[in-house]
Design a protein around this motif. Structure first.
Motif, PDB file in Angstrom:
ATOM      1  N   ARG A 100       0.813  -1.232   0.000  1.00 45.45           N
ATOM      2  CA  ARG A 100       0.000   0.000   0.000  1.00 45.45           C
ATOM      3  C   ARG A 100       0.839   1.270   0.000  1.00 45.45           C
ATOM      4  N   ASN A 101       1.981   1.217   0.666  1.00 46.28           N
ATOM      5  CA  ASN A 101       2.789   2.429   0.827  1.00 46.28           C
ATOM      6  C   ASN A 101       4.150   2.044   1.419  1.00 46.28           C
ATOM      7  N   ALA A 102       5.003   3.023   1.598  1.00 46.57           N
ATOM      8  CA  ALA A 102       6.336   2.756   2.163  1.00 46.57           C
ATOM      9  C   ALA A 102       6.211   2.169   3.566  1.00 46.57           C
ATOM     10  N   THR A 103       5.231   2.660   4.303  1.00 49.67           N
ATOM     11  CA  THR A 103       5.019   2.181   5.675  1.00 49.67           C
ATOM     12  C   THR A 103       4.771   0.678   5.689  1.00 49.67           C
ATOM     13  N   GLU A 104       3.879   0.227   4.804  1.00 51.96           N
ATOM     14  CA  GLU A 104       3.574  -1.205   4.774  1.00 51.96           C
ATOM     15  C   GLU A 104       4.801  -2.011   4.345  1.00 51.96           C
ATOM     16  N   GLU A 129      14.772   9.251  11.836  1.00 50.80           N
ATOM     17  CA  GLU A 129      13.811   8.431  11.087  1.00 50.80           C
ATOM     18  C   GLU A 129      12.371   8.914  11.246  1.00 50.80           C
ATOM     19  N   HIS A 130      11.605   8.696  10.184  1.00 50.94           N
ATOM     20  CA  HIS A 130      10.148   8.858  10.189  1.00 50.94           C
ATOM     21  C   HIS A 130       9.566   7.745  11.069  1.00 50.94           C
ATOM     22  N   HIS A 131       8.415   7.992  11.666  1.00 51.76           N
ATOM     23  CA  HIS A 131       7.785   6.950  12.505  1.00 51.76           C
ATOM     24  C   HIS A 131       7.636   5.629  11.750  1.00 51.76           C
ATOM     25  N   SER A 132       7.489   5.706  10.431  1.00 55.51           N
ATOM     26  CA  SER A 132       7.356   4.474   9.623  1.00 55.51           C
ATOM     27  C   SER A 132       8.580   3.587   9.714  1.00 55.51           C
ATOM     28  N   ASN A 133       9.723   4.195  10.002  1.00 57.54           N
ATOM     29  CA  ASN A 133      10.946   3.397  10.139  1.00 57.54           C
ATOM     30  C   ASN A 133      11.421   3.361  11.591  1.00 57.54           C
ATOM     31  N   SER A 181      16.086  12.593   4.805  1.00 53.90           N
ATOM     32  CA  SER A 181      15.207  12.965   5.920  1.00 53.90           C
ATOM     33  C   SER A 181      14.047  13.830   5.431  1.00 53.90           C
ATOM     34  N   ASN A 182      12.844  13.496   5.901  1.00 58.06           N
ATOM     35  CA  ASN A 182      11.665  14.281   5.514  1.00 58.06           C
ATOM     36  C   ASN A 182      11.536  15.566   6.333  1.00 58.06           C
ATOM     37  N   VAL A 183      12.453  15.774   7.293  1.00 57.99           N
ATOM     38  CA  VAL A 183      12.418  17.009   8.098  1.00 57.99           C
ATOM     39  C   VAL A 183      13.654  17.864   7.820  1.00 57.99           C
ATOM     40  N   VAL A 206      16.471   0.330   3.275  1.00 57.92           N
ATOM     41  CA  VAL A 206      16.519   1.747   2.924  1.00 57.92           C
ATOM     42  C   VAL A 206      15.096   2.292   2.815  1.00 57.92           C
ATOM     43  N   ASP A 207      14.809   3.334   3.593  1.00 62.62           N
ATOM     44  CA  ASP A 207      13.540   4.034   3.462  1.00 62.62           C
ATOM     45  C   ASP A 207      13.729   5.068   2.347  1.00 62.62           C
ATOM     46  N   GLY A 208      13.187   4.738   1.183  1.00 61.52           N
ATOM     47  CA  GLY A 208      13.366   5.607   0.011  1.00 61.52           C
ATOM     48  C   GLY A 208      12.170   6.504  -0.253  1.00 61.52           C
ATOM     49  N   ALA A 209      11.314   6.690   0.763  1.00 65.74           N
ATOM     50  CA  ALA A 209      10.079   7.461   0.540  1.00 65.74           C
ATOM     51  C   ALA A 209      10.365   8.860  -0.006  1.00 65.74           C
ATOM     52  N   GLN A 210      11.456   9.487   0.477  1.00 63.42           N
ATOM     53  CA  GLN A 210      11.767  10.848   0.019  1.00 63.42           C
ATOM     54  C   GLN A 210      12.845  10.874  -1.062  1.00 63.42           C
ATOM     55  N   SER A 211      13.588   9.799  -1.237  1.00 65.34           N
ATOM     56  CA  SER A 211      14.677   9.843  -2.218  1.00 65.34           C
ATOM     57  C   SER A 211      14.233   9.374  -3.602  1.00 65.34           C
ATOM     58  N   PHE A 229       9.294   2.451  -0.897  1.00 66.11           N
ATOM     59  CA  PHE A 229       8.819   3.783  -1.298  1.00 66.11           C
ATOM     60  C   PHE A 229       7.341   3.738  -1.691  1.00 66.11           C
ATOM     61  N   SER A 230       6.752   4.925  -1.833  1.00 61.62           N
ATOM     62  CA  SER A 230       5.314   5.060  -2.110  1.00 61.62           C
ATOM     63  C   SER A 230       5.092   5.692  -3.473  1.00 61.62           C
ATOM     64  N   ALA A 231       4.074   5.196  -4.190  1.00 60.56           N
ATOM     65  CA  ALA A 231       3.723   5.802  -5.480  1.00 60.56           C
ATOM     66  C   ALA A 231       3.195   7.227  -5.300  1.00 60.56           C
ATOM     67  N   HIS A 232       2.463   7.466  -4.204  1.00 65.25           N
ATOM     68  CA  HIS A 232       1.779   8.771  -4.095  1.00 65.25           C
ATOM     69  C   HIS A 232       2.741   9.929  -3.883  1.00 65.25           C
ATOM     70  N   LYS A 233       3.974   9.639  -3.434  1.00 62.47           N
ATOM     71  CA  LYS A 233       4.976  10.712  -3.321  1.00 62.47           C
ATOM     72  C   LYS A 233       5.789  10.812  -4.606  1.00 62.47           C
ATOM     73  N   THR A 234       5.481   9.933  -5.560  1.00 57.65           N
ATOM     74  CA  THR A 234       6.240   9.825  -6.809  1.00 57.65           C
ATOM     75  C   THR A 234       5.304  10.135  -7.980  1.00 57.65           C
TER      76      THR A 234
HETATM   77  C1  LIG Z   1      11.043   9.469   5.207  1.00 61.87           C
HETATM   78  C2  LIG Z   1       9.678   8.886   5.142  1.00 61.87           C
HETATM   79  N1  LIG Z   1       9.513   7.583   5.342  1.00 61.87           N
HETATM   80  C3  LIG Z   1       8.302   6.993   5.268  1.00 61.87           C
HETATM   81  C4  LIG Z   1       7.184   7.723   5.002  1.00 61.87           C
HETATM   82  C5  LIG Z   1       5.866   7.032   4.968  1.00 61.87           C
HETATM   83  O1  LIG Z   1       5.293   7.091   3.696  1.00 61.87           O
HETATM   84  P1  LIG Z   1       3.823   6.551   3.503  1.00 61.87           P
HETATM   85  O2  LIG Z   1       2.945   7.359   4.402  1.00 61.87           O
HETATM   86  O3  LIG Z   1       3.550   6.773   2.062  1.00 61.87           O
HETATM   87  O4  LIG Z   1       3.832   5.115   3.881  1.00 61.87           O
HETATM   88  C6  LIG Z   1       7.281   9.099   4.808  1.00 61.87           C
HETATM   89  C7  LIG Z   1       6.086   9.922   4.579  1.00 61.87           C
HETATM   90  O5  LIG Z   1       6.073  11.102   4.806  1.00 61.87           O
HETATM   91  C8  LIG Z   1       8.565   9.692   4.856  1.00 61.87           C
HETATM   92  O6  LIG Z   1       8.729  10.996   4.667  1.00 61.87           O
END
Ligand SMILES: Cc1ncc(COP(=O)(O)O)c(C=O)c1O
Length: 417
Positions: A100-104, A129-133, A181-183, A206-211, A229-234
């Motif tokens: 579904r997304n990078a988180t999953e 790290e993002h909470h997802s990682n 980093s997303n921040v 590797v969390d590639g959500a932002q790269s 990684f996620s399609a919706h950020k791409t």
């Molecule tokens: C660095 C990073 N990792 C993971 C995620 C999670 O992405 P998603 O919500 O599409 O699963 C995000 C989303 O902002 C992110 O910035």
């Protein structure tokens, strides 16, 4: 206002906007200035058309049917997998799990690969790290008594690599880090860290959500074992993400969800698993959104990811310069554009980030405010929240100028100017 020109990188961001219909809308009577791309990007017409086309011509369930529509739907769904493998230079589409997304994707690794970890094993993460990682590994640590370790940050928001040798040991089974980093925007030296992780006998996640959406990402050259990684950020639809993995690792992993599609044979009290990657895709997948993602990759391949990165690098350099020149903002993350992706987090010491974002919205400017799903990092930076402007292929210097004008206007609004 700065005149918009075709960037040195060879594409004109303003001309690209014609391909993103939402960018023509107005917000509070002003042209939309969309600077929340790290949360989700806008979608080009080609993606929207592919979604409509899928449901108007080919909608059927995948893999099980022999009729024409089922074959077309299966081909479109599998084409998404093949295109993703090519886009990130993965060795084999069988290593691409559609989730579904990078988180999953990260949860899948933490639950499935994580099930091979036990008492005394360690997972190395970082403070950025993002909470997802973070949370999937916290859940693993609770279940399996695994120890979590964290790479600290330097004062300017980079990973403190001097700490790496003391944190990596034979006990380290997994190193899981964001590539960007997303921040802070920091781009991390993943290839170097992956090599060290492998020397210690760990796998590299590797969390590639932002790269992946913003720079060339080569799964093989990075030395990654898993990439999320996620399609919706791409520039693609929501509801589709990817776990790219070395197929030989997936072969050794147990599924985490059971049901249709993921089995080879089922008896009343026994089941065996399908081939990879289908073993990890239980139930009917998000076929329509997967079918609509390749046109987003077509667009990025047409521009070239090196050009996308060059554009965003130039623009974030300009944003840093203009925001710093205001004189009152606290900016977070490395101050050189080479070390960071196209986003800037900032705090006006006298205006809460939520209030700031709300005032900017009245000018049609969309930025995000909050903890950005990185509460430990907020604590490390000693802030409750930040505002964040994040850039994409269709942004240009005019958008940065609009942001700067909005920040000045916010000070007037709050009686600070
Ligand atoms: C660095 C990073 N990792 C993971 C995620 C999670 O992405 P998603 O919500 O599409 O699963 C995000 C989303 O902002 C992110 O910035």
């Amino acid at each position: 206002m700065t005149a918009t020109a075709t960037t040195a990188v060879g594409f004109d961001p303003r001309a690209l906007r014609a391909r993103f219909p939402i960018l023509a809308r107005r917000v509070h009577g002003r042209p939309l200035v969309y600077l929340d791309n790290a949360a989700t990007t806008q979608k080009p017409t080609a993606v929207l058309d592919a979604l409509t086309s899928y449901y108007t011509t080919s909608n059927a369930n995948v893999h099980r049917g022999v009729h024409t529509l089922a074959e077309e739907a299966t081909a479109l769904y599998e084409q998404c997998r093949t295109r993703v493998a090519r886009f990130v230079n993965a060795p084999d589409p069988r290593g691409v799990v559609i989730v579904r997304n990078a988180t999953e994707a990260i949860n899948l690794v933490a639950r499935s690969w994580g099930a091979t970890l036990g008492d005394g094993d360690e997972v190395l993460l970082s403070e950025m790290e993002h909470h997802s990682n973070l949370v999937p590994w916290i859940m693993l640590a609770r279940e399996r008594h695994v120890t979590l370790r964290h790479l600290p940050l330097t004062a300017d928001g980079r990973l403190d690599l001097a700490a790496l040798p003391s944190l990596l040991s034979r006990r380290t089974r997994v190193v899981a880090l964001t590539a960007m980093s997303n921040v802070l925007g920091t781009i991390n030296p993943i290839a170097e860290i992956a090599a060290a992780a492998h020397r210690a006998g760990a796998v590299m996640v590797v969390d590639g959500a932002q790269s992946v959406p913003h720079m060339p990402v080569d799964f093989t050259a990075l030395g990654a074992d898993f990439l999320a990684f996620s399609a919706h950020k791409t520039y693609g639809p929501t509801g589709v993400g990817f776990l790219v993995a070395k197929p030989e690792l997936l072969e050794r992993m147990e599924p985490v969800a059971g049901g249709g599609e993921m089995i080879r044979e089922v008896r009343l009290d026994w089941a065996s698993w399908n081939e990879i990657p289908h073993r990890f895709e239980a139930g009917t997948p998000n076929i329509g959104d997967a079918a609509a993602f390749p046109p987003a990759l077509d667009l990025l391949e047409e521009l070239g990811m090196a050009a996308v990165r060059a554009h965003e690098r130039e623009l974030v350099g300009y944003a840093l310069e203009r925001l710093r020149a205001l004189g009152w903002l606290q900016l977070h993350g490395p101050m050189d554009a080479d070390s960071r992706g196209g986003l800037v987090s900032f705090v006006d010491p006298e205006i809460h980030p939520h209030d700031l974002a709300q005032v900017l919205d009245t000018y049609g400017i969309a930025v995000r405010a909050g903890h950005h799903c990185a509460q430990p990092l907020m604590r490390r930076l000693d802030v409750a929240a930040t505002a964040r402007a994040s850039l994409a292929i269709y942004n240009d210097r005019d958008d940065v100028d609009a942001l700067v004008e909005g920040l000045v206007a916010a000070r007037t609004y709050f009686g600070l100017a």
